[in-house]
Design a protein around this motif. Structure first.
Motif, PDB file in Angstrom:
ATOM      1  N   PRO A 233       3.094 -16.721 -10.296  1.00 20.64           N
ATOM      2  CA  PRO A 233       4.203 -16.003  -9.670  1.00 20.64           C
ATOM      3  C   PRO A 233       4.027 -15.585  -8.284  1.00 20.64           C
ATOM      4  CG  PRO A 233       3.776 -15.184 -12.058  1.00 20.64           C
ATOM      5  CD  PRO A 233       2.764 -16.070 -11.675  1.00 20.64           C
ATOM      6  N   GLN A 234       4.920 -15.445  -7.572  1.00 17.04           N
ATOM      7  CA  GLN A 234       4.687 -14.854  -6.405  1.00 17.04           C
ATOM      8  C   GLN A 234       5.830 -14.073  -5.789  1.00 17.04           C
ATOM      9  OE1 GLN A 234       2.872 -17.462  -2.978  1.00 17.04           O
ATOM     10  NE2 GLN A 234       3.518 -19.102  -4.245  1.00 17.04           N
ATOM     11  N   ASP A 235       5.975 -13.110  -5.183  1.00 14.95           N
ATOM     12  CA  ASP A 235       6.898 -12.090  -4.756  1.00 14.95           C
ATOM     13  C   ASP A 235       7.015 -12.041  -3.036  1.00 14.95           C
ATOM     14  OD1 ASP A 235       7.878 -11.355  -7.168  1.00 14.95           O
ATOM     15  OD2 ASP A 235       6.176 -10.237  -7.402  1.00 14.95           O
ATOM     16  N   GLY A 236       8.270 -12.098  -2.666  1.00 10.05           N
ATOM     17  CA  GLY A 236       8.262 -11.896  -1.076  1.00 10.05           C
ATOM     18  C   GLY A 236       9.718 -11.363  -0.793  1.00 10.05           C
ATOM     19  N   ARG A 237       9.908 -11.379   0.605  1.00  2.00           N
ATOM     20  CA  ARG A 237      11.199 -10.850   1.022  1.00  2.00           C
ATOM     21  C   ARG A 237      11.612 -11.636   2.107  1.00  2.00           C
ATOM     22  NH1 ARG A 237      12.553  -5.224   0.106  1.00  2.00           N
ATOM     23  NH2 ARG A 237      14.397  -4.521   1.317  1.00  2.00           N
ATOM     24  N   ILE A 238      13.087 -11.959   2.414  1.00  2.13           N
ATOM     25  CA  ILE A 238      13.688 -12.200   3.451  1.00  2.13           C
ATOM     26  C   ILE A 238      14.661 -11.372   4.196  1.00  2.13           C
ATOM     27  CG2 ILE A 238      15.219 -14.405   4.073  1.00  2.13           C
ATOM     28  CD1 ILE A 238      14.101 -15.800   1.697  1.00  2.13           C
ATOM     29  N   SER A 239      14.574 -11.578   5.480  1.00  2.00           N
ATOM     30  CA  SER A 239      15.493 -10.583   6.233  1.00  2.00           C
ATOM     31  C   SER A 239      16.369 -11.620   7.187  1.00  2.00           C
ATOM     32  CB  SER A 239      14.781  -9.754   6.998  1.00  2.00           C
ATOM     33  OG  SER A 239      14.223  -8.440   6.142  1.00  2.00           O
ATOM     34  N   LEU A 240      17.673 -11.431   7.015  1.00  2.00           N
ATOM     35  CA  LEU A 240      18.452 -12.471   7.781  1.00  2.00           C
ATOM     36  C   LEU A 240      19.644 -11.591   8.480  1.00  2.00           C
ATOM     37  CD1 LEU A 240      19.131 -15.297   5.362  1.00  2.00           C
ATOM     38  CD2 LEU A 240      17.380 -15.370   7.437  1.00  2.00           C
ATOM     39  N   SER A 241      20.241 -12.089   9.556  1.00  4.50           N
ATOM     40  CA  SER A 241      21.361 -11.510  10.070  1.00  4.50           C
ATOM     41  C   SER A 241      22.701 -12.347   9.679  1.00  4.50           C
ATOM     42  CB  SER A 241      21.314 -11.405  11.360  1.00  4.50           C
ATOM     43  OG  SER A 241      22.424 -10.697  12.114  1.00  4.50           O
ATOM     44  N   MET A 242      23.412 -11.750   8.874  1.00  2.97           N
ATOM     45  CA  MET A 242      24.501 -12.614   8.565  1.00  2.97           C
ATOM     46  C   MET A 242      25.944 -11.521   8.758  1.00  2.97           C
ATOM     47  SD  MET A 242      23.801 -14.006   4.854  1.00  2.97           S
ATOM     48  CE  MET A 242      22.365 -15.544   4.859  1.00  2.97           C
ATOM     49  N   SER A 243      26.960 -12.367   9.190  1.00  3.44           N
ATOM     50  CA  SER A 243      28.111 -11.492   9.307  1.00  3.44           C
ATOM     51  C   SER A 243      28.188 -10.516  10.030  1.00  3.44           C
ATOM     52  CB  SER A 243      29.013 -11.187   8.093  1.00  3.44           C
ATOM     53  OG  SER A 243      29.207 -12.482   7.273  1.00  3.44           O
ATOM     54  N   GLY A 244      27.037 -10.425  11.121  1.00  2.00           N
ATOM     55  CA  GLY A 244      26.893  -9.199  12.193  1.00  2.00           C
ATOM     56  C   GLY A 244      26.268  -8.092  11.411  1.00  2.00           C
ATOM     57  N   ARG A 245      25.666  -8.364  10.411  1.00  2.00           N
ATOM     58  CA  ARG A 245      24.834  -7.348   9.864  1.00  2.00           C
ATOM     59  C   ARG A 245      23.421  -7.718   9.201  1.00  2.00           C
ATOM     60  NH1 ARG A 245      28.696  -8.387   5.969  1.00  2.00           N
ATOM     61  NH2 ARG A 245      27.784  -8.375   3.807  1.00  2.00           N
ATOM     62  N   LYS A 246      22.509  -6.935   9.041  1.00  2.00           N
ATOM     63  CA  LYS A 246      21.285  -7.276   8.388  1.00  2.00           C
ATOM     64  C   LYS A 246      21.498  -7.277   6.852  1.00  2.00           C
ATOM     65  CE  LYS A 246      16.242  -6.072   8.330  1.00  2.00           C
ATOM     66  NZ  LYS A 246      15.381  -5.114   8.478  1.00  2.00           N
ATOM     67  N   VAL A 247      21.046  -8.513   6.229  1.00  2.00           N
ATOM     68  CA  VAL A 247      20.747  -8.584   4.811  1.00  2.00           C
ATOM     69  C   VAL A 247      19.389  -9.097   4.466  1.00  2.00           C
ATOM     70  CG1 VAL A 247      21.972  -9.836   2.554  1.00  2.00           C
ATOM     71  CG2 VAL A 247      23.331  -9.346   4.818  1.00  2.00           C
ATOM     72  N   ASP A 248      19.099  -8.275   3.542  1.00  2.00           N
ATOM     73  CA  ASP A 248      17.730  -8.692   2.866  1.00  2.00           C
ATOM     74  C   ASP A 248      17.634  -9.320   1.699  1.00  2.00           C
ATOM     75  OD1 ASP A 248      16.701  -7.535   5.155  1.00  2.00           O
ATOM     76  OD2 ASP A 248      15.928  -5.708   4.163  1.00  2.00           O
ATOM     77  N   PHE A 249      16.787 -10.329   1.291  1.00  2.00           N
ATOM     78  CA  PHE A 249      16.659 -10.901  -0.021  1.00  2.00           C
ATOM     79  C   PHE A 249      15.257 -10.596  -0.738  1.00  2.00           C
ATOM     80  CE2 PHE A 249      19.685 -13.320   2.672  1.00  2.00           C
ATOM     81  CZ  PHE A 249      20.767 -13.433   1.844  1.00  2.00           C
ATOM     82  N   ARG A 250      15.207 -10.241  -1.785  1.00  2.00           N
ATOM     83  CA  ARG A 250      13.933  -9.918  -2.317  1.00  2.00           C
ATOM     84  C   ARG A 250      13.696 -11.166  -3.395  1.00  2.00           C
ATOM     85  NH1 ARG A 250      14.226  -4.919  -5.680  1.00  2.00           N
ATOM     86  NH2 ARG A 250      14.420  -6.193  -7.569  1.00  2.00           N
ATOM     87  N   VAL A 251      12.589 -12.017  -3.081  1.00  2.00           N
ATOM     88  CA  VAL A 251      12.436 -13.312  -3.423  1.00  2.00           C
ATOM     89  C   VAL A 251      11.390 -13.315  -4.680  1.00  2.00           C
ATOM     90  CG1 VAL A 251      11.800 -15.872  -3.211  1.00  2.00           C
ATOM     91  CG2 VAL A 251      12.965 -14.219  -1.648  1.00  2.00           C
ATOM     92  N   SER A 252      11.702 -13.954  -5.765  1.00  2.00           N
ATOM     93  CA  SER A 252      10.623 -13.897  -6.932  1.00  2.00           C
ATOM     94  C   SER A 252      10.346 -15.277  -7.544  1.00  2.00           C
ATOM     95  CB  SER A 252      10.909 -13.090  -8.148  1.00  2.00           C
ATOM     96  OG  SER A 252      10.171 -13.128  -9.358  1.00  2.00           O
ATOM     97  N   THR A 253       9.269 -15.787  -7.725  1.00  2.00           N
ATOM     98  CA  THR A 253       9.199 -17.189  -7.887  1.00  2.00           C
ATOM     99  C   THR A 253       8.572 -17.260  -9.419  1.00  2.00           C
ATOM    100  OG1 THR A 253       6.929 -17.733  -7.142  1.00  2.00           O
ATOM    101  CG2 THR A 253       8.938 -17.930  -5.880  1.00  2.00           C
TER     102      THR A 253
ATOM    103  N   ASP B  68      22.097  -6.102   0.204  1.00  2.00           N
ATOM    104  CA  ASP B  68      23.169  -5.757   1.099  1.00  2.00           C
ATOM    105  C   ASP B  68      23.390  -4.572   1.448  1.00  2.00           C
ATOM    106  OD1 ASP B  68      25.363  -5.891   3.103  1.00  2.00           O
ATOM    107  OD2 ASP B  68      26.283  -7.421   1.988  1.00  2.00           O
ATOM    108  N   ARG B  69      22.774  -3.897   2.429  1.00  2.00           N
ATOM    109  CA  ARG B  69      22.705  -2.455   2.700  1.00  2.00           C
ATOM    110  C   ARG B  69      24.318  -1.843   2.704  1.00  2.00           C
ATOM    111  NH1 ARG B  69      22.883   1.635   6.361  1.00  2.00           N
ATOM    112  NH2 ARG B  69      21.447   3.600   5.999  1.00  2.00           N
ATOM    113  N   GLN B  70      25.186  -2.555   3.455  1.00  2.00           N
ATOM    114  CA  GLN B  70      26.581  -2.333   3.616  1.00  2.00           C
ATOM    115  C   GLN B  70      27.420  -2.054   2.310  1.00  2.00           C
ATOM    116  OE1 GLN B  70      29.428  -5.043   5.343  1.00  2.00           O
ATOM    117  NE2 GLN B  70      29.359  -3.802   7.020  1.00  2.00           N
TER     118      GLN B  70
END
Length: 572
Positions: A254-274, A289-291
């Motif tokens: 198993p692995q854990d990580g994080r993705i940060s992207l800019s979507m719809s004019g704002r920052k959205v993070d994704f916590r990834v688990s395999t 989604d912080r918003q």
């Protein structure tokens, strides 16, 4: 401010300081950042968390005598959207929001309504067929709504067709250059963007024996979005791992990580688990989604009594407030709403989480994990030396963490944490079970919030539900209450044929006082504690759910899915 022909011109930073929106130090920080990024000052202030789009628009609008428009609830006007192509709208930072055929007028939201170049380009494109009515709006909101009103740049189906007709170059899946030369890169981005726009909280990539299944968790319920041939999975999995910074060669652990992207004019993070499974690696992304994850206390849709009780609880300067409920019941959202309510420059707020989900300005946030060699108990001990006023502990899991959290509460700090129990009163036997003495509990617990999330009925299609004897009994209705109407889900285009749209929290808020503390010290039974709580106005979850059903907001079936209503059968 001077008036008349010699009216003094103020810069945006000066205006915001004069209005008390920001400090001079914050403006200096933003100006320093502006020299490097060349971005608009207002956008930098929003990104740094010093101000919001709405406030900046209001300040500018007040000075120029032009009211700013609130686009948060804007609905697309197809006639208006067709008049300006997406490329032009995105380049000029404008959004067509309304076309009035009678006046032959197109209302356009703009970041700068005095941008002559942008207005000229719009006029040139329209060719004089309509008059432009510019209104002021925030850049972040305009970016977001351009995506919503115009749809995607490329459809998922189009990308899949491209993949089917060409070979995949695994070496180019790391698209760090920003040029998406590989369709798999665009496919993953399109899927993530689609999930965010649909309001998904989790994205599941699930390999089966012969195919790959995509599922989104929307409003707490998993929905299958589509299925693909398993040939696609290896490339998609590699792309997700590259984005999350994981080891693409490791497929058996198993692995854990994080993705940060800019979507719809704002920052959205994704916590990834395999997680390895018999058919390959299963990958789940939690959408952060912080918003949506952080809302104002007043926007939690609490009743007036619940909001008053909650504000009285957070007004106590020392003690511990616990939020309890199962996974995915909105505990983090509630806690951060409270922290935002308390957050200002006069207090030092520190958090210890596993992991940090929503990075927030002015709050010192620390991740507790095995890799960082920092657990909750030792983390609290270290935080106590950092002169905190308010401490958030992600979760109380054992006696050491509970003892340190209560010790912080006893030494003049306000402490917030979560615990897994079925009800607000369930925290007392739970804490006693992990080894906390009742003498320590008494006097140090400010209160407990137990909550569940329930889906809200779609207003466009909800229909009246017939009331039988069982339903009347569950809702506490008398035979004479024949006029009472409740609703059930149906499904329409507005709610994607689900019958539900959005969620609200059902809460039971238990505020502790001296009488409750006395019962805790002498280890009173749960029935005694409940009787005392109800005599002081406490409303259990089942009663809160029944009240929402009678208000026509949620269905009885939905409340029964997350709350045990059988206790109300005994009462009636």
């Amino acid at each position: 401010m001077a008036t008349g022909p010699h009216k003094k011109q103020y810069r945006l930073g000066e205006l915001l300081v004069m209005k008390g929106v920001t400090t001079q130090d914050q403006i200096e920080i933003a100006l320093t950042e502006q020299k490097q990024s060349k971005e608009h000052l207002g956008k930098i202030l929003v990104r740094l968390g010093f101000a919001t789009d709405a406030i900046i628009s209001d300040v500018i609008g007040g000075v120029i005598g032009q009211e700013s428009i609130d686009l948060t609830r804007a609905v697309a006007d197809n006639d208006a959207v067709k008049m300006i192509p997406k490329d032009l709208a995105r380049r000029l930072k404008v959004l067509p929001i309304r076309y009035d055929a009678t006046k032959n007028q197109l209302t356009v939201a703009m970041v700068d309504i005095f941008d002559v170049v942008a207005l000229d380009q719009i006029n040139a494109h329209l060719g004089g067929i309509a008059e432009i009515n510019p209104v002021l709006a925030g850049e972040t909101v305009i970016d977001k709504l351009i995506d919503q009103f115009y749809g995607f740049e490329l459809s998922v189906d189009g990308i899949l067709h491209e993949i089917e007709t060409g070979e995949i170059d695994y070496q180019s899946l790391d698209a760090s250059t920003g040029e998406y030369s590989q369709p798999v890169v665009r496919l993953v981005d399109a899927l993530l963007s689609d999930a965010v726009k649909r309001g998904a909280s989790d994205i599941h990539f699930e390999p089966e024996e012969g195919f790959l299944r995509f599922r989104y968790r929307i409003d707490g319920v998993l929905r299958q979005i589509r299925s693909l041939h398993k040939n696609y999975w290896s490339a998609i999995a590699v792309r997700l791992k590259v984005m999350a910074g994981l080891d693409i060669a490791e497929t058996r652990a198993p692995q854990d990580g994080r993705i940060s992207l800019s979507m719809s004019g704002r920052k959205v993070d994704f916590r990834v688990s395999t997680l390895p499974t018999v058919h390959g690696e299963n990958i789940v992304l939690r959408v952060l989604d912080r918003q949506k994850g952080i809302v104002d206390l007043e926007q939690l849709q609490l009743t007036e009594d619940e909001l008053t009780t909650l504000k009285l609880m957070v007004a106590r300067p020392e003690g511990i407030i616990l939020v309890t409920g199962p996974t995915g019941s909105g505990k983090t959202t509630t806690l951060y709403s409270i922290l935002n309510y308390l957050n200002n420059e006069s207090v030092n707020i520190m958090t210890l989480e596993d992991p940090v989900e929503y990075p927030t300005t002015m709050i010192r946030q620390t991740s507790a994990s095995e890799t960082s060699r920092l657990d909750f108990a030792s983390g609290i001990r270290s935080m106590m030396r950092q002169d905190p006023d308010i401490i958030l502990v992600g979760e109380i899991r054992d006696e050491d963490t509970a003892t340190m959290a209560l010790r912080a509460a006893m030494t003049g700090h306000q402490v917030f944490s979560t615990l897994h129990t079925n009800s607000a009163l369930g925290i007392i036997p739970r804490l006693l079970d992990i080894g906390v003495k009742p003498d320590i509990l008494a006097g140090n617990i400010i209160g407990v919030i137990a909550q569940r999330l329930v889906r809200v009925l779609c207003n466009a299609c909800k229909e009246v539900c017939e009331l039988g004897d069982l339903e009347r009994n569950l809702l506490g209705l008398k035979v004479t209450d024949r006029q009472q109407v409740i609703y059930q889900a149906k499904g329409c285009a507005a709610c994607d044929n689900q019958g539900y749209k959005g969620r609200i929290a059902l809460m039971e808020i238990l505020r502790f006082d001296e009488e409750m503390d006395e019962l805790i010290v002498r280890r009173a039974t749960a029935r005694e504690l409940l009787r005392l709580a109800i005599s002081k106005g406490f409303r259990p979850l089942a009663d809160a759910g029944a009240a929402r059903v009678l208000e026509g907001i949620v269905s009885l079936e939905e409340v029964s899915r997350v709350v045990d209503l059988t206790s109300r059968l005994k009462q009636n």
